[in-house]
Write a protein that holds these residues in place. Structure first.
Motif, PDB file in Angstrom:
ATOM      1  N   THR A 111       6.102  10.514   3.304  1.00 24.22           N
ATOM      2  CA  THR A 111       6.088  10.827   1.874  1.00 24.22           C
ATOM      3  C   THR A 111       6.056   9.546   1.049  1.00 24.22           C
ATOM      4  O   THR A 111       5.273   9.418   0.105  1.00 24.22           O
ATOM      5  CB  THR A 111       7.305  11.685   1.494  1.00 24.22           C
ATOM      6  N   ARG A 112       6.904   8.597   1.397  1.00 20.56           N
ATOM      7  CA  ARG A 112       6.911   7.311   0.674  1.00 20.56           C
ATOM      8  C   ARG A 112       5.566   6.604   0.788  1.00 20.56           C
ATOM      9  O   ARG A 112       5.078   6.020  -0.182  1.00 20.56           O
ATOM     10  CB  ARG A 112       8.034   6.418   1.206  1.00 20.56           C
ATOM     11  N   THR A 113       4.984   6.652   1.959  1.00 21.15           N
ATOM     12  CA  THR A 113       3.678   6.027   2.165  1.00 21.15           C
ATOM     13  C   THR A 113       2.626   6.679   1.275  1.00 21.15           C
ATOM     14  O   THR A 113       1.812   5.992   0.652  1.00 21.15           O
ATOM     15  CB  THR A 113       3.267   6.132   3.649  1.00 21.15           C
ATOM     16  N   ILE A 114       2.650   7.990   1.194  1.00 20.50           N
ATOM     17  CA  ILE A 114       1.709   8.711   0.330  1.00 20.50           C
ATOM     18  C   ILE A 114       1.934   8.338  -1.126  1.00 20.50           C
ATOM     19  O   ILE A 114       0.987   8.039  -1.860  1.00 20.50           O
ATOM     20  CB  ILE A 114       1.843  10.239   0.531  1.00 20.50           C
ATOM     21  N   LEU A 115       3.188   8.330  -1.564  1.00 22.34           N
ATOM     22  CA  LEU A 115       3.498   8.036  -2.965  1.00 22.34           C
ATOM     23  C   LEU A 115       3.148   6.605  -3.358  1.00 22.34           C
ATOM     24  O   LEU A 115       2.828   6.345  -4.516  1.00 22.34           O
ATOM     25  CB  LEU A 115       4.978   8.317  -3.248  1.00 22.34           C
ATOM     26  N   ARG A 116       3.189   5.693  -2.417  1.00 20.60           N
ATOM     27  CA  ARG A 116       2.805   4.299  -2.679  1.00 20.60           C
ATOM     28  C   ARG A 116       1.302   4.093  -2.557  1.00 20.60           C
ATOM     29  O   ARG A 116       0.820   2.968  -2.662  1.00 20.60           O
ATOM     30  CB  ARG A 116       3.529   3.372  -1.701  1.00 20.60           C
TER      31      ARG A 116
END
Length: 76
Positions: free
Chosen positions: A35-40
């Protein structure tokens, strides 16, 4: 047949609801990392990341990625 498409949160949730019937236990840390990777905006799309559904209609690969797509939409 392999098709490539951008997955929306709604589509991801629909796949989870319909096809995620025999998957292993969700690992929340993996979902959070994805999720963090997607949001970044750092998600790297490769064929190895393909969501896979077998001929019986069972999701066999992609549960954590689909959950991350849904989660990323709710974090925005």
């Amino acid at each position: 047949m392999i098709t490539h498409t951008v997955m929306t949160p709604t589509e991801a949730q629909q796949l989870l609801d319909k096809h995620n019937t025999r998957n292993r236990t969700v690992r929340p840390r993996v979902v959070e990392e994805y999720t963090r990777t997607i949001l970044r905006d750092r998600w790297q799309d490769h064929l190895q990341n393909a969501v896979q559904i077998d001929t019986d209609g069972v999701l066999i690969d992609g549960q954590h990625r689909l959950l991350a797509i849904v989660a990323a939409a709710s974090w925005c």
